[in-house]
Scaffold this motif. Structure first.
Motif, PDB file in Angstrom:
ATOM      1  N   ASN A 265       2.224 -11.087  -5.532  1.00 26.35           N
ATOM      2  CA  ASN A 265       0.813 -11.416  -5.282  1.00 26.35           C
ATOM      3  C   ASN A 265       0.446 -11.168  -3.830  1.00 26.35           C
ATOM      4  OD1 ASN A 265      -0.256 -12.136  -7.816  1.00 26.35           O
ATOM      5  ND2 ASN A 265       0.691 -14.153  -7.729  1.00 26.35           N
ATOM      6  N   LYS A 266       1.353 -11.522  -2.927  1.00 30.85           N
ATOM      7  CA  LYS A 266       1.101 -11.303  -1.492  1.00 30.85           C
ATOM      8  C   LYS A 266       0.990  -9.807  -1.200  1.00 30.85           C
ATOM      9  CE  LYS A 266       2.766 -12.220   3.170  1.00 30.85           C
ATOM     10  NZ  LYS A 266       3.873 -12.679   4.020  1.00 30.85           N
ATOM     11  N   GLU A 267       1.883  -9.030  -1.808  1.00 34.54           N
ATOM     12  CA  GLU A 267       1.891  -7.573  -1.610  1.00 34.54           C
ATOM     13  C   GLU A 267       0.562  -6.961  -2.075  1.00 34.54           C
ATOM     14  OE1 GLU A 267       4.454  -4.043  -3.543  1.00 34.54           O
ATOM     15  OE2 GLU A 267       5.654  -5.796  -2.966  1.00 34.54           O
ATOM     16  N   LYS A 268       0.098  -7.399  -3.249  1.00 37.60           N
ATOM     17  CA  LYS A 268      -1.162  -6.878  -3.792  1.00 37.60           C
ATOM     18  C   LYS A 268      -2.358  -7.325  -2.947  1.00 37.60           C
ATOM     19  CE  LYS A 268       0.100  -6.176  -8.626  1.00 37.60           C
ATOM     20  NZ  LYS A 268      -0.226  -6.471 -10.027  1.00 37.60           N
ATOM     21  N   ALA A 269      -2.350  -8.581  -2.512  1.00 35.18           N
ATOM     22  CA  ALA A 269      -3.445  -9.101  -1.679  1.00 35.18           C
ATOM     23  C   ALA A 269      -3.519  -8.334  -0.361  1.00 35.18           C
ATOM     24  CB  ALA A 269      -3.248 -10.592  -1.415  1.00 35.18           C
ATOM     25  N   MET A 270      -2.363  -7.999   0.213  1.00 36.13           N
ATOM     26  CA  MET A 270      -2.339  -7.230   1.463  1.00 36.13           C
ATOM     27  C   MET A 270      -2.908  -5.824   1.264  1.00 36.13           C
ATOM     28  SD  MET A 270      -1.457  -8.966   4.099  1.00 36.13           S
ATOM     29  CE  MET A 270      -1.060  -7.708   5.298  1.00 36.13           C
ATOM     30  N   LYS A 271      -2.659  -5.228   0.097  1.00 30.63           N
ATOM     31  CA  LYS A 271      -3.216  -3.906  -0.220  1.00 30.63           C
ATOM     32  C   LYS A 271      -4.741  -3.957  -0.178  1.00 30.63           C
ATOM     33  CE  LYS A 271      -0.048  -1.224  -3.110  1.00 30.63           C
ATOM     34  NZ  LYS A 271       0.215  -0.662  -4.430  1.00 30.63           N
ATOM     35  N   ILE A 272      -5.295  -5.000  -0.826  1.00 35.75           N
ATOM     36  CA  ILE A 272      -6.752  -5.154  -0.876  1.00 35.75           C
ATOM     37  C   ILE A 272      -7.302  -5.407   0.526  1.00 35.75           C
ATOM     38  CG2 ILE A 272      -8.685  -6.493  -1.818  1.00 35.75           C
ATOM     39  CD1 ILE A 272      -6.870  -7.189  -4.222  1.00 35.75           C
ATOM     40  N   LEU A 273      -6.666  -6.303   1.263  1.00 37.15           N
ATOM     41  CA  LEU A 273      -7.123  -6.644   2.615  1.00 37.15           C
ATOM     42  C   LEU A 273      -7.102  -5.413   3.510  1.00 37.15           C
ATOM     43  CD1 LEU A 273      -7.997  -8.762   4.729  1.00 37.15           C
ATOM     44  CD2 LEU A 273      -5.571  -9.160   5.201  1.00 37.15           C
ATOM     45  N   ARG A 274      -6.009  -4.657   3.454  1.00 40.39           N
ATOM     46  CA  ARG A 274      -5.881  -3.464   4.293  1.00 40.39           C
ATOM     47  C   ARG A 274      -7.002  -2.467   3.994  1.00 40.39           C
ATOM     48  NH1 ARG A 274      -0.970  -2.172   2.812  1.00 40.39           N
ATOM     49  NH2 ARG A 274       0.044  -3.672   4.163  1.00 40.39           N
ATOM     50  N   SER A 275      -7.311  -2.290   2.702  1.00 43.78           N
ATOM     51  CA  SER A 275      -8.346  -1.335   2.306  1.00 43.78           C
ATOM     52  C   SER A 275      -9.742  -1.813   2.693  1.00 43.78           C
ATOM     53  CB  SER A 275      -8.270  -1.064   0.802  1.00 43.78           C
ATOM     54  OG  SER A 275      -7.054  -0.416   0.506  1.00 43.78           O
ATOM     55  N   ARG A 276      -9.966  -3.143   2.610  1.00 45.71           N
ATOM     56  CA  ARG A 276     -11.280  -3.674   3.026  1.00 45.71           C
ATOM     57  C   ARG A 276     -11.475  -3.521   4.535  1.00 45.71           C
ATOM     58  NH1 ARG A 276     -12.214  -9.381  -0.096  1.00 45.71           N
ATOM     59  NH2 ARG A 276     -12.031  -8.626  -2.226  1.00 45.71           N
ATOM     60  N   LEU A 277     -10.418  -3.769   5.310  1.00 45.81           N
ATOM     61  CA  LEU A 277     -10.500  -3.618   6.767  1.00 45.81           C
ATOM     62  C   LEU A 277     -10.702  -2.155   7.148  1.00 45.81           C
ATOM     63  CD1 LEU A 277      -7.696  -6.080   7.918  1.00 45.81           C
ATOM     64  CD2 LEU A 277     -10.136  -6.313   8.418  1.00 45.81           C
ATOM     65  N   TYR A 278     -10.038  -1.260   6.411  1.00 41.20           N
ATOM     66  CA  TYR A 278     -10.179   0.185   6.652  1.00 41.20           C
ATOM     67  C   TYR A 278     -11.618   0.623   6.384  1.00 41.20           C
ATOM     68  CZ  TYR A 278      -9.226   5.226   6.092  1.00 41.20           C
ATOM     69  OH  TYR A 278      -9.234   6.598   6.200  1.00 41.20           O
ATOM     70  N   GLU A 279     -12.195   0.103   5.280  1.00 39.48           N
ATOM     71  CA  GLU A 279     -13.582   0.445   4.936  1.00 39.48           C
ATOM     72  C   GLU A 279     -14.526  -0.061   6.022  1.00 39.48           C
ATOM     73  OE1 GLU A 279     -16.793  -0.409   1.358  1.00 39.48           O
ATOM     74  OE2 GLU A 279     -15.671  -2.021   2.287  1.00 39.48           O
ATOM     75  N   GLN A 280     -14.282  -1.268   6.509  1.00 43.52           N
ATOM     76  CA  GLN A 280     -15.120  -1.861   7.555  1.00 43.52           C
ATOM     77  C   GLN A 280     -15.067  -1.014   8.832  1.00 43.52           C
ATOM     78  OE1 GLN A 280     -14.306  -5.935   9.368  1.00 43.52           O
ATOM     79  NE2 GLN A 280     -15.714  -6.481   7.721  1.00 43.52           N
ATOM     80  N   LEU A 281     -13.858  -0.586   9.176  1.00 45.49           N
ATOM     81  CA  LEU A 281     -13.645   0.248  10.361  1.00 45.49           C
ATOM     82  C   LEU A 281     -14.396   1.563  10.221  1.00 45.49           C
ATOM     83  CD1 LEU A 281     -11.787   0.229  12.988  1.00 45.49           C
ATOM     84  CD2 LEU A 281     -10.205   1.622  11.654  1.00 45.49           C
ATOM     85  N   GLN A 282     -14.307   2.170   9.037  1.00 44.86           N
ATOM     86  CA  GLN A 282     -14.996   3.445   8.795  1.00 44.86           C
ATOM     87  C   GLN A 282     -16.515   3.283   8.839  1.00 44.86           C
ATOM     88  OE1 GLN A 282     -13.314   5.183   5.143  1.00 44.86           O
ATOM     89  NE2 GLN A 282     -12.669   6.780   6.544  1.00 44.86           N
ATOM     90  N   SER A 283     -16.997   2.170   8.297  1.00 48.35           N
ATOM     91  CA  SER A 283     -18.444   1.915   8.293  1.00 48.35           C
ATOM     92  C   SER A 283     -18.982   1.846   9.717  1.00 48.35           C
ATOM     93  CB  SER A 283     -18.761   0.610   7.568  1.00 48.35           C
ATOM     94  OG  SER A 283     -18.372   0.697   6.230  1.00 48.35           O
TER      95      SER A 283
END
Length: 358
Positions: A265-283
């Motif tokens: 669960n932690k591994e999957k949650a980190m995947k989502i968090l990393r992708s949301r932060l990446y999207e924020q950075l790109q925005s």
């Protein structure tokens, strides 16, 4: 354009030579990187070489016609060849312009899709489940792999929210236009009077971010564990395997309770968090471009209403490009290519227009 193509061809030939070298082949990381670039450049180089061949045909035919002295049949054949080669050059020029457009660096990435029920309560949650099935069936038709990350199901088959990853070549390039508000108009099964209700579902499509692209300081994370539980007490876990991660600097919160293992669960949650932060950075990086040029196809803003699914009329309308298709059942069964192709074409047209205006 021709000068740029000559430079690209030179690079392509250089890569082709490098790929034959034993030292490069034995360095898997370098070899993979060069193969990826070679594959990306191949369609452009093939079109450019077709273009050059057509130019040679035009030159030879024009030379023959200028010399004269041909019998009528042969002259007609040369004139036809000249006309056909000129038409081919026009077509190839347009193809090459599109291939020369700046590519989205995320296009070849896997995607994380997040679907949330919006306005409409239970009916919105039910439609969120319908969209989840639609994207699953589309992924299946492309032979992409789907993995559930997190789901919050309702008791009657709906989904308050669901996150899942789609792994496959070009997944982001095909699905990136799905971000936004999807509106459904239908008569709910629970509605006795037969009135049409309007509900909304929000879809977010995030390119999967690699660890090297987003540096997360462990000190910035607050990690909480709790017991997971499904609808109606199903799948209740007696251990605290569910994970909630809060990224303190941004306030982003990710929860995952799909797996029985806390580690997974932690591994999957980190995947989502990393992708949301990446999207924020790109925005943030593309904000200046967005200010000066807003593409008609849409910005991927989650608050932007992009599409309506009307059940009584079996109609699907994409509001960004004004496209209406009367094939609701097929679309909900994952037949999305006609819609997506139209969005890709409109996006390219807008980019070409923007390039010509600069």
């Amino acid at each position: 354009m021709i000068e740029k193509l000559k430079e690209v061809e030179k690079r392509y030939d250089d890569i082709s030579k490098q790929l034959l070298e034993p030292d490069v082949y034995n360095d898997q990381a370098r070899y993979t990187k060069l193969m990826k670039e070679h594959k990306m450049l191949t369609p452009l180089i093939e079109k450019y070489r077709e273009y050059r061949a057509a130019e040679d045909t035009v030159s030879e035919a024009a030379q023959l016609l200028s010399e004269g002295g041909m019998d009528p049949d042969f002259k007609q054949m040369v004139e036809d060849e000249l006309s056909e080669a000129k038409s081919k050059i026009e077509r190839l020029t347009e193809d090459i312009k599109i291939l020369l457009l700046p590519t989205d660096p995320n296009d070849e990435k896997n995607v994380i899709v997040e679907i949330r029920g919006g306005a409409g309560g239970e009916e919105a949650a039910l439609f969120a489940g319908v969209l989840y099935r639609m994207y699953n069936m589309y992924a299946e038709s492309k032979r992409w792999k789907v993995e559930m990350l997190s789901a919050n199901e309702t008791g009657i088959g709906g989904m308050k929210e669901v996150s899942f990853i789609i792994e496959g070549e070009g997944a982001y390039s095909r699905l990136k236009f799905e971000s936004g508000v999807h509106r459904v108009q239908r008569v709910p099964e629970t509605e006795a009077s037969g009135r049409i209700h309007t509900s909304t579902v929000t879809v977010a499509v995030l390119p999967e971010a690699e660890e090297v692209e987003v540096d997360i300081n462990p000190a910035d994370l607050q990690i909480d564990t709790y017991r997971s539980g499904g609808a109606g007490g199903q799948h209740v876990n007696k251990t605290e395997s569910a994970i909630r991660i809060t990224h303190i600097p941004t306030g982003l919160v990710v929860e995952c309770q799909d797996e029985r293992s806390q580690h997974k669960n932690k591994e999957k949650a980190m995947k989502i968090l990393r992708s949301r932060l990446y999207e924020q950075l790109q925005s943030e990086q593309s904000e200046e471009i967005a200010k000066s040029r807003k593409l008609q196809v849409g910005t991927g803003d989650r608050s932007e209403r992009i599409r309506t699914y009307n059940y009584p009329q079996s109609r699907v309308t994409d509001h960004r490009i004004g496209l209406t298709l009367y094939k609701l059942d097929q679309i909900l069964d994952g037949d999305l290519d006609e819609l997506i192709d139209a969005l890709v074409t409109a996006d390219r047209a807008e980019k070409l227009k923007a390039e010509s205006e600069e």
